[in-house]
Design a protein around this motif. Structure first.
Motif, short mmCIF file in Angstrom:
data_model
loop_
_atom_site.label_atom_id
_atom_site.label_comp_id
_atom_site.label_asym_id
_atom_site.label_seq_id
_atom_site.Cartn_x
_atom_site.Cartn_y
_atom_site.Cartn_z
N ASN A 164 6.58 -5.94 8.71
CA ASN A 164 5.31 -5.35 9.18
C ASN A 164 5.28 -3.84 9.09
O ASN A 164 4.45 -3.19 9.72
N TYR A 178 4.91 -0.12 7.14
CA TYR A 178 4.14 0.47 6.05
C TYR A 178 5.07 1.18 5.07
O TYR A 178 6.14 1.67 5.47
N TYR A 194 5.65 6.24 -4.64
CA TYR A 194 4.71 6.63 -3.58
C TYR A 194 3.31 6.13 -3.88
O TYR A 194 2.60 5.67 -3.00
N SER A 195 2.91 6.23 -5.15
CA SER A 195 1.53 5.85 -5.40
C SER A 195 1.42 4.39 -5.85
O SER A 195 0.32 3.86 -5.95
N SER A 196 2.53 3.73 -6.11
CA SER A 196 2.39 2.36 -6.60
C SER A 196 2.34 1.33 -5.47
O SER A 196 2.15 0.15 -5.72
N LEU A 197 2.53 1.80 -4.25
CA LEU A 197 2.39 0.87 -3.12
C LEU A 197 1.17 1.29 -2.32
O LEU A 197 0.99 2.46 -2.01
N ASN A 198 0.35 0.32 -2.01
CA ASN A 198 -0.85 0.62 -1.24
C ASN A 198 -0.44 1.10 0.15
O ASN A 198 0.14 0.35 0.92
N PRO A 199 -0.74 2.37 0.46
CA PRO A 199 -0.26 2.91 1.72
C PRO A 199 -0.82 2.20 2.95
O PRO A 199 -0.27 2.31 4.03
N ARG A 200 -1.90 1.46 2.77
CA ARG A 200 -2.52 0.80 3.93
C ARG A 200 -2.12 -0.67 4.04
O ARG A 200 -2.70 -1.38 4.86
N HIS A 201 -1.22 -1.09 3.19
CA HIS A 201 -0.77 -2.47 3.31
C HIS A 201 0.64 -2.49 3.85
O HIS A 201 1.45 -1.64 3.53
N THR A 202 0.94 -3.49 4.65
CA THR A 202 2.31 -3.62 5.12
C THR A 202 3.15 -4.16 3.97
O THR A 202 2.63 -4.71 3.00
N ASN A 236 5.17 4.08 3.86
CA ASN A 236 5.59 5.45 4.12
C ASN A 236 6.78 5.54 5.07
O ASN A 236 7.37 6.59 5.23
#
Ligand SMILES: Nc1ncnc2c1ncn2[C@@H]1O[C@H](COP(=O)(O)OP(=O)(O)OP(=O)(O)O)[C@@H](O)[C@H]1O
Ligand SMILES: Nc1ncnc2c1ncn2[C@@H]1O[C@H](COP(=O)(O)OP(=O)(O)OP(=O)(O)O)[C@@H](O)[C@H]1O
Ligand SMILES: [Mg+2]
Ligand SMILES: [Mg+2]
Lengths: 373, 348, 325, 330, 575
Positions: A167, A169, A120-128, A171
């Motif tokens: 494309n 996200y 959950y925290s290792s992927l930038n939530p605002r990047h596709t 989450n």
């Protein structure tokens, strides 16, 4: 996928001589602890990693196990140069990674990649997903810009994700899928070494197996070496031919998995192994006679003198407080750091339980030599 | 051991429980048609992967769901009280008193701003309104001591962040047990802990049960823990019970493909490390539009062995397992035992 | 092809024709797509757009309607200063008491300085606040200490009093005709607002960056070798859009109404700039005796503020992958 | 903790010093002409202007004025003002050019007024804001919740001055719901004090309350989702205890940080409130000082505002550390 | 003396009115024989508190420093003086002896005056008032550096007025206890000496400036916080800029005071009030507002809430004020008198009044340099506009063309932050442009406008301002603002804002200044007409009027032009 395989070799890092892929000698990382006074003097050191040595041959994997806070992640971060070591050397193909200037790190970054614990925290939530997997391609200029999309989709396919989710996200994905995204990202540069920091700890058992299989396949397919950090001994055993057990910033026991799991010589390894609940016909419904550890892991700021494990060890004697046991190679071929290294016996479980009771009835500590096996 | 039943009935009975959450995206059917019972002095293990409804169902027993946002149907009977729809104040008196619960992450489950002692005494005081503060504090120290916190009388004024993970979980247990509940629900009590600490906590729970004779529901996704702790096991998948019975029976002769999957996907300490793991393929289904047939059908490797499209069309009933003895399984497969012995066991 | 075992257990859908036409979309494009689905957002955006267009084309609008914000019609004013006419085609919102200038035209012209102050000051302070906050949070060490100190320092200066001290003074340095004074005053106000206004956002961003900095995706980016500034702007910045947009959408109206407030202290914008704040100030005494005079700028501000707020929330949500509608 | 506080105080002192230097510089950069204001409209002869300049030391080099001023704070000094020479004891903040009184006295006189307004309003907005915030959080999604959020938006859209003025006219003058405003010292007449400030508290409180309701609501919604709130319910605590002891306690920490800044602003004086509700405190004092270029008073006001802000910041940190034991001990 | 009004309306104002001013209405009766007590006000009642609301924030109530209309009229409640000005029942002003037994005995050329003090008069603390106390007040009036802001006629007219610096300075610096201009042969006698003839002295002595001040109670700059009272009221508490509360003075002797009453128990002045709010308070007339009154002029924007409202309209008290609004024309820059007159012809009187928010209640068009409340006033109209309408741009243009000055540039400053100033400037600009002037208004911060109006070197040629006589005599006008010799005397400041320096005018000023009070008014009127016709140094715009609201519970409210509103001492609370 075949494209991935034939991707041009990384430029820059040439092996020097026949050095092993990775050689770590006496690696130390201390984090300063500051006082709360006006001057904020350094009053202590968190000895997160305190003299760790091992080496790794290309194509092999080393497992790093140990309890929370023993310095596994810190070691991993030192290897990837996300942290600068206090001392010691990390030689990658003969080059000391710890001494390369940050500017010249780029080629090495292409060779050593990392997979993280928390999907959950290792992927930038605002990047596709596309952006996440595409970033290493962009940074290392691996493919021309107009080819990025295609390459990312190939990578997604390799890790078993639907390429059309480009494309989306993070989450919108489940934990296992996210971990695959993280793996695709690490894979994008086709590294020689991946430091996997508890890559499956956060996953459900059913999903965990999918990811483990994927990593296994990738290792076979691309010959990538792994430093596999985990706290689950069964997982490590499954994945790595060699395993190192850490305790309070030090390696307690290291060696080939068969030896280590069947003939653990260090009391700590023994305790770890015996603590794992297992589904076997024998265990169901009945508690095994297990080794019980008492107390908590001491603070890494002020580790016990001599052997670090002695404060929780039922075998501890005076010598343990005085002399730090060196890592010595046993006849079985693996290395142990213990004055009383010996294979486990039934008495150990009993002794440990007595020690635990003594501890519980007192103030939580057991005097050295109180329990003699 | 005390009498296992009250009035000849199990201490806790859950019948046809369903819990649904109306959300913007649709109704989440978190638990459906769940039935089980627990007797005093016994331990029920509930296993299942994330999102299968383990926590939701046990929180229903505690009456912890927001009544405005949750639809709970069915029957939950604790001792002699029917919990579903019980008015707030009465439910409050059950919570933490007759039934209490410990949670997965002891750090986030303890209030960071209150001392451990305060939090335990508060639990005591809320069910012993006439007790004095000092009595409550004494009781807190006693409980901390009981769960094996060294120097309990000093540590009682510490704050959660000053405790190590294992100690926090012990404190949680102390808090849950302070009113001598007859049922303790442990929702993944050791998931956040190291193995050695996990062993300590599991030992503690067993000791306490032996001492007080209370019933325990232990929720976990680790079959190993179940094997060590539980007398009975409930396997949940997508909000439903897929297999239920005595622990020994289920762990040695499971009959549901999902249970097989759980067993084969975890690596073991013994056995051939080079043997490939057999994961359960795919991902858990969304609980909003569950398939009308067997919810496990999309991930089930054996579904194609059934004639026609039965697995996908018809929801299997919970039926007695092949070897009887109270073993229940929700599966269409006619010969699960055979498959287990021939195809699954070799992979273990 | 790789080992088919790689794909075992994973139901891969067959490649659809879509795959060939798949385009890489930036978060902004995705957000815009989502925004298009949001009715309230569209309405608010249209409202804001109308206001912006009014501000930009104020001169065109007044000349099309044949109204003039500056021409006085004192012949339509009685000896007590009150208009003798009701709103009409020639003067849709009626005329101003005392000078008899057309209120519609003044409303239209007033949108411009109000929006100018609001938007420019908000954008500037947002930019400063974001950069300072990110620098302080990410760089840490002495940079952090210096920026935190500057924030404390700016907060400790009484903003209002400094506007009072600076405003009139600066204006007269540049010239002594009404136009220049008015323009300089406008820009002074914008700069002063921006200079003092960023501190709140700076603190917020700093705190956010401090917590984001520890997240593993930042480590991941560094492990990949993403250069520092890109970590800052590509990795961190998108995660700050929430507070930034909220700040922006709250501070535009805040500055618009602050300008109005300053008019009451005699340090707001000055004629010939006919800002809404200025008009409200002059109209305050007429709140009961000539309500339209008072209410038209007040309603202008009200509608704009509401629209901006709702739009801000909608944009924030559109950028946030977690919110699904 | 103590070390930390000392460090904060040292940093705070530099903030205060630089703020004062900035005020000083600004004064000399700008063409403020205090001599005109003091001289007044009538009979302002050139001689008198020169006299005034000299008596205020405005004709001396800026550096000397600066060192004199700062020296005075620590050692006291003699000040020539309006033809008289006066002793100005430590801490000497000078004599107001216009009022011809020691700045210290002028400020100290007004502090009770400003504190009365600020603290009373604080009680109001904390009470109203926090309770409605808690209410809205507990009943989130309901119409009332939406009304609250919408209402606070509308209220914040109007310039505060207008809101306050209309409130004064309608609520107190035309419909007499509230007593007339005006400050009476608490020590002199507690009832008069209360009555005179009630409307100011109400209006100022209301405007702030809308914001605090929003902060509280957001923080409460977050807190209500925390695991420890679930634990509290699982223990069998009453709703009231769960909401107010457990959830609100956690939510308050984030509100407290914002409160610090707001209070600093309020303590430094509320110009509009003071003007409209006839409670002349430090806000009006400072405003007038800036308007007429009364340098010593300007410096005094800046000094006071900066100290208040710095002190409150430190205080909030301390309070915070009491609220949150994690901060206290690390 | 003089200057602008307290409310600082230094720019533009006012419009048409119905009453045609005619001469002689305001002649002052010199009532040498008047004795106390003052004639009862009709219906007067004892007791109660009168609340006075105002937006103004008077700086000081030190009698020596009181010079604004409001501090003067409040001062008259607290201080008695040798002579007093009293508005009688018939609406006529009387100059009466107050603490003195008569209006003073002057020598032939009005350079020495002798006063006898009434016996057994006391200060508020019971100590007897002696001539020494008057002498000390006179000396104190010269301490203009220490106690700034007060009237300064003494420096021009009194013996050694230009040299003596008051009692606070050492003798070496021109100060000290000894001042040759005043003598006190005994405790009842006071002799005041002039440097040049000053027949108006009895008027000047009505100022609180010359109320007795006990030297023993001297607190220098703090005296204004608690002056020692001799009048019907004494200071109970004073907070600068906030409030002043007056209580009855038990040691005031009603029987010796022909000009004051003591009806209310208390006066509660509330300063710095929000203008809109205070007007609304009086309109609403609720609660405590019933016994409140203001002396601030009503804002025209509120008139619809007053006019035609039977419960409000009667409580709007109107009447003449003393001030006159002018635009000073710089005669050294606009040298052609025809151009100056063209300005007056083109001047958009009505529009400026509208722009300023004036109403017929607050002004009356005026074409002379002083208003009908000054004895001897005669009406005339040099421009033929009657200061009504919006001027005659055509005629003005013709005049300009004739003078060959079409496109003559007019420059004036205005306060950029004051909307009234901005609006009036705009209206003025439009009007003058219509007549063919080139116009350049310069926006400035408020302080700089003040400085520019007072700066002879400022690059402007029109100075919108005004003038108010200090007492009912044109002697407070011409010598103060039209005397050409003032220009040389004040090289860096500008009492004479028209920079008019005509020997003819200067000579007339000298001549008339020496005439007795009874003879001077007619002469001043002639000078007025002569000066305006021949030199036209100012555009006379209007005469101010007062229009203020009172609560329904207050009686005895009359407009007293020289008090700038009500005569406070006549007010009483209706039961
Ligand atoms: N940046 C840091 N500053 C100070 N101490 C640190 C820092 N990072 C780690 N430590 C400390 O170093 C020790 C080792 O930490 P590390 O994260 O390597 O442990 P770990 O074995 O990965 O534990 P886990 O299983 O919990 O992830 C811990 O005591 C930790 O608190
Ligand atoms: N308040 C809620 N509103 C909507 N859906 C909910 C709510 N609470 C739980 N759910 C959903 O109900 C399902 C069951 O959740 P539950 O917490 O019982 O899973 P679990 O079996 O305990 O999983 P885990 O092992 O992750 O704790 C999940 O899909 C969850 O998303
Ligand atoms: Mg770790
Ligand atoms: Mg759960």
């Amino acid at each position: 996928m075949s494209d991935v395989k034939t991707a041009p070799a990384a430029a820059g890092v040439e092996p020097t001589g026949d050095a092993p892929l990775l050689e770590v000698t006496d690696l130390v990382k201390h984090f300063p602890v500051r006082s709360s006074g006006v001057l904020r003097r350094v009053v202590g050191q968190v000895r997160a990693v305190d003299g760790v040595s091992f080496s790794l041959q290309a194509g092999k994997s080393l497992g790093l196990v140990g309890e929370s806070g023993c310095g596994k992640s810190t070691t991993g971060r030192l290897l990837t140069r996300l942290l600068d070591p206090t001392s010691g050397a990390v030689k990658f193909l003969g080059h000391d990674v710890a001494k390369i200037s940050q500017k010249k790190m780029l080629p090495f970054r292409r060779e050593i990649q990392m997979i993280f614990q928390d999907p959950y925290s290792s992927l930038n939530p605002r990047h596709t997903v596309g952006a996440i997997v595409g970033t290493p391609l962009r940074v290392h200029n691996i493919v021309p810009r107009n080819k990025t999309l295609a390459r990312v989709q190939e990578l997604l396919e390799v890790v078993g994700l639907n390429p059309e989710h480009y494309n989306r996200y993070p989450n919108e994905f489940s934990g296992g899928q996210r971990q695959r995204i993280g793996i695709a990202r690490a894979l994008a540069v086709r590294p020689k070494l991946i430091v996997a920091d508890e890559p499956v700890s956060a996953l459900d058992v059913s999903i965990q197996a999918q990811v483990m299989n994927l990593l296994e396949d990738l290792q076979k397919e691309f010959g990538i070496s792994f430093i596999f950090v985990a706290h689950d001994l069964a997982v490590v055993r499954h994945f790595c031919p060699d395993v190192a057990v850490m305790y309070l910033g030090k390696i307690m026991e290291v060696g080939p998995r068969d030896r280590l799991y069947e003939q653990p010589h260090h009391p700590y390894t023994q305790a770890l192994l015996s603590a794992i609940p297992e589904v076997t016909a024998a265990t169901v419904g009945t508690r095994r006679e297990r080794i019980r550890l008492f107390g908590d892991v001491p603070s890494p700021i002020d580790p016990p003198s001599g052997c670090r494990f002695r404060t929780r060890c039922w075998k501890a004697q005076d010598i343990c407080a005085e002399v730090e046991p060196p890592l010595t190679t046993l006849v079985t071929g693996h290395q142990v750091a213990c004055h009383f290294a010996a294979p486990p016996t039934v008495e150990d479980a009993k002794a440990s339980q007595i020690a635990a009771e003594v501890a519980a009835s007192g103030d939580g500590e057991v005097p050295l030599g109180a329990i003699t096996p | 051991m005390t009498d296992a039943t009250t009035n000849g009935r199990p201490f806790l009975e859950v019948e046809d429980l369903s819990v649904r959450f109306p959300t913007a995206d649709g109704v989440v059917a978190a638990v459906q048609g769940l039935s089980y019972s627990v007797e005093l002095g016994k331990t029920l293990g509930i296993v299942g992967e994330s999102g299968s409804g383990k926590s939701v169902s046990s929180m229903a027993i505690m009456g912890l769901h927001d009544t405005k946002r949750t639809k709970i149907d069915g029957l939950i009977r604790v001792e002699d009280t029917d919990i579903v729809g019980l008015e707030d104040e009465k439910m409050r008196r059950v919570r933490g008193n007759l039934v209490s619960m410990i949670f997965q992450d002891p750090l986030s489950s303890l209030h960071p701003f209150f001392s451990i002692g305060d939090q335990i005494s508060e639990a005591y005081l809320s069910h012993h309104p006439r007790a004095s503060k000092s009595t409550a504090k004494k009781r807190a120290i006693e409980m901390l001591d009981r769960v094996g916190i060294p120097q309990a009388n000093r540590r009682v004024d510490d704050y959660p962040h000053q405790f190590s993970g294992g100690m926090r979980q012990r404190a949680m247990i102390a808090m849950a047990l302070v009113n001598d509940p007859k049922l303790l629900i442990a929702d993944e009590p050791t998931t956040a802990l190291d193995v050695t600490v996990q062993a300590q906590i599991l030992d503690l729970l067993q000791d306490l049960q032996r001492e007080f004779g209370s019933a325990i529901i232990i929720i976990t996704h680790d079959l190993g823990v179940v094997a060590e702790m539980a007398d009975e096991v409930l396997v949940m998948y997508a909000g439903r019970c897929v297999e239920y019975g005595a622990a020994k029976e289920i762990l040695t002769h499971p009959e549901h493909p999902y249970t097989w999957g759980l067993l084969t996907s975890a690596p073991h300490l013994t056995g051939d490390p080079d043997l490939r793991l057999t994961p359960i393929r795919g991902n858990p289904p969304s609980l909003i539009d569950l398939p009308k047939g067997c919810s496990f059908e999309p991930r089930c490797p054996y579904a194609n062995r059934l004639p026609d499209n039965r697995a996908a069309e018809v929801l299997p009933e919970l039926r007695p397992g092949g070897r009887g003895r109270g073993h229940l399984v929700r599966c269409h497969l006619p010969n699960p035992e055979e498959i287990f012995v021939n195809e699954v066991q070799p992979r273990l | 092809m790789a080992d088919p075992a790689l794909l075992e257990n994973i139901p891969t859908e067959p490649a659809t024709p879509e795959r060939r036409t798949l385009k890489s979309k930036s978060p902004t494009q995705i957000a815009l797509e989502r925004l298009r689905q949001d009715k309230i957002a569209i309405i608010c955006a249209v409202v804001v757009l109308i206001f912006v267009l009014i501000a930009i084309f104020a001169n065109v609008i007044t000349s099309l309607t044949g109204t003039d914000a500056y021409a006085t019609n004192q012949d339509l004013i009685d000896e007590y200063g009150f208009p003798m006419i009701n709103p009409s085609a020639a003067h849709p919102f009626g005329i101003e008491p005392r000078l008899g200038r057309d209120l519609f035209a003044r409303w239209v012209q007033g949108a411009r300085p109000s929006l100018q102050v609001g938007v420019l000051a908000a954008v500037l302070s947002t930019i400063i606040g974001t950069i300072m906050g990110m620098l302080a949070g990410f760089a840490g060490g002495w940079i952090d200490r210096v920026i935190s100190w500057v924030i404390d320092f700016l907060l400790s200066l009484p903003l209002l009093l400094f506007v009072i001290a600076i405003g009139p003074v600066v204006a007269t340095r540049f010239g002594n005709d009404a136009e220049t004074v008015s323009t300089v005053r406008l820009w002074t106000l914008i700069l002063v607002f921006a200079f003092f206004g960023w501190t709140g956002l700076g603190r917020l961003i700093r705190a956010q960056v401090l917590s984001l900095r520890e997240r593993e995706f930042i480590l991941a980016a560094r492990a990949i070798g993403v250069p520092r500034y890109q970590v800052l702007f590509r990795e961190l910045l998108p995660n700050l859009t929430g507070p930034i947009i909220v700040f922006l959408s709250l501070s535009i109206p805040a500055y618009i109404s602050a300008e109005a407030g300053l008019s009451f202290l005699g340090i707001g914008l000055v004629e010939p700039t006919a800002s809404w704040g200025q008009t409200i100030f002059q109209a305050q005494n007429y709140y009961q005796t000539y309500p339209i005079y008072f209410w038209q700028p007040a309603l202008g501000i009200l509608v704009l503020v509401l629209a901006l707020n709702l739009l801000g929330d909608a944009i924030r949500d559109a950028f946030d992958p977690k919110t699904r509608r | 903790m103590l070390g930390y506080i000392i460090r904060r105080i040292l940093a705070g002192i530099t903030v205060v010093l630089v703020a004062m230097v900035a005020a000083f510089v600004l004064f000399f950069v700008g063409p403020t002409q205090p001599e005109y204001a003091i001289c007044g409209d009538r009979n302002c002869t050139p001689d008198r202007l020169a006299d005034i300049r000299a008596s205020l030391s405005l004709d001396e080099p800026v550096m000397k004025q600066f060192t004199d001023y700062f020296g005075g704070i620590f050692t006291g000094r003699e000040i020539k003002t309006g033809g008289f020479t006066k002793e100005c004891p430590v801490p000497c903040l000078g004599y107001s050019y216009v009022a011809n009184d020691p700045v210290t006295k002028l400020i100290v006189e007004r502090i009770p007024v400003t504190l009365s307004v600020a603290l009373g309003a604080m009680v109001f907005f904390l009470l109203i804001g926090i309770t409605t915030g808690v209410y809205a959080a507990i009943h989130r999604g309901t119409i009332l919740d939406k009304l609250l959020v919408g209402g606070s938006l509308v209220l914040s859209a109007f310039p505060y001055y207008i809101v306050a003025l209309l409130a004064a006219i309608y609520l107190s003058i035309q419909y007499e719901i509230f007593p007339r405003g005006g400050y009476v010292p608490l020590t002199q007449n507690p009832i008069g004090w209360f009555k005179g400030l009630l409307l100011a508290w109400f209006v100022l409180g209301l405007v702030y309350a809308t914001q605090y309701a929003r902060y509280t609501r957001a923080a409460m919604v977050e807190a209500l989702g925390e695991d420890y709130v679930r634990t509290a319910r699982a223990k069998g605590l009453t709703r009231r205890k769960v909401y107010f002891r457990h959830a609100l306690r956690a939510a308050l920490t984030s509100v407290v940080t914002i409160l610090g800044l707001d209070l600093a602003g309020l303590f430094a004086g509320t110009i509009f409130t003071e003007r409209i509700f006839d409670v002349q405190g430090l806000g009006i004092l400072a405003l007038n000082a800036f308007n007429v270029g009364d340098l010593p008073l300007i410096m005094g006001s800046v000094l006071y505002a900066a100290i208040i802000l710095v002190a409150l910041n430190i205080l909030i940190d301390i309070v915070y550390s009491f609220l949150d034991p994690r901060v206290r001990l690390s | 003396g003089g200057g602008t009004t307290p409310s600082d309306r230094n720019e533009g104002s006012q419009s048409t009115a119905t009453a045609k001013p005619a001469g002689g209405e305001f002649d002052v009766i010199l009532n040498d024989k008047a004795t106390g007590p003052a004639p009862e006000v009709e219906g007067a009642q004892q007791g109660g508190t009168v609340t006075v609301l105002t937006a103004a924030a008077p700086e000081t109530f030190d009698p020596t420093r009181s010079y604004y209309i409001d501090t003067l009229s409040v001062g008259r409640l607290i201080h008695r003086t040798l002579t007093a000005l009293y508005l009688n029942k018939d609406g006529k002003y009387e100059l009466v002896p107050d603490l003195a037994t008569d209006l003073g005995k002057a020598n032939a050329d009005f350079t020495e005056f002798t006063f006898k003090i009434k016996p057994s008069q006391k200060f508020e603390d019971g100590t007897p008032i002696t001539s020494k106390d008057f002498a000390y007040a006179i000396k104190r009036s010269f301490a203009t550096e220490e106690l700034a802001g007060g009237p300064t006629y003494q420096q021009i007219y009194f013996l050694d007025g230009d040299k003596y610096k008051g009692p606070f300075k050492p003798a070496a610096q021109g100060g000290g206890e000894d001042y040759a201009g005043v003598e006190t042969p005994d405790d009842e006698t006071l002799i005041v000496k002039m440097a040049k003839p000053f027949p108006d002295l009895p008027y000047y002595l009505t100022f609180p400036l010359y109320s007795p001040i006990p030297q023993a109670k001297e607190t220098k700059e703090n005296y204004g916080n608690k002056p020692v009272s001799t009048g019907p009221y004494k200071v109970k508490s004073y907070q600068k800029g906030k409030s002043l509360i007056l209580d009855k003075n038990p040691n005031w002797d009603a029987n010796s005071d022909p000009a004051r009453h003591q009806y209310a128990d208390q006066f509660d002045f509330k300063f710095s009030q929000e203008p809109l709010k205070l007007q609304e308070q009086l309109i609403a007339d609720n609660g405590i507002d019933k016994t409140s009154i203001t002396y601030d002029n009503v804002d025209s924007s509120l008139l619809p809430k007053i006019q035609g409202k039977p419960d409000v309209e009667p409580r709007l008290i109107t009447g003449p004020g003393t001030c006159t609004t002018y635009v000073y024309l710089d005669t050294t820059k606009i040298t052609n008198v025809d151009v100056r007159k063209a300005i007056g012809v083109a001047y958009p009187y009505d529009n400026i009044h509208k722009a300023a928010g004036d109403s017929p209640l607050t002004f009356q068009p005026g074409t002379t340099t002083y208003s009908p409340v000054v004895p001897g006033w005669q009406n005339f109209d040099v421009t033929g506009t009657a200061a009504k309408g919006n001027g005659d741009p055509e005629r003005a243009k013709a005049m300009l063309e004739k003078a060959g000055q079409l496109g003559f540039e007019l420059v004036w400053p205005y306060s950029q932050d004051n909307p009234i100033a901005v609006n009036t400037s705009l209206a003025r600009q439009k009007g003058l442009e219509a007549a063919g002037f080139k116009v350049k208004p310069i926006p400035m911060p408020r302080e700089q406008v003040r400085a520019a109006l007072d700066d002879p070197k400022a690059a402007i040629n029109m100075r919108p301002s005004g003038w108010c006589p200090d007492w009912p005599s044109a002697a407070t006008i011409f010598p103060a603002i039209f005397d050409g010799r003032l220009i040389a005397l004040n090289p860096t400041s500008l009492p004479n804002k028209s920079l008019l320096n005509e020997k003819e005018v200067n000579d007339e000023i000298d001549r008339i200044s020496a005439l007795p009070i009874a003879e001077a008014p007619a002469e001043w009127a002639k000078l007025d007409k002569l000066m305006m016709e021949k030199y036209y140094p100012v555009v006379a715009v209007d005469y101010a009027k007062n229009a203020f609201l009172t609560g329904s519970g207050i009686g005895g409210v009359v407009n007293d032009a020289y008090a700038g509103g009500p005569d406070f001492s006549k007010l009483f609370v209706k039961k």
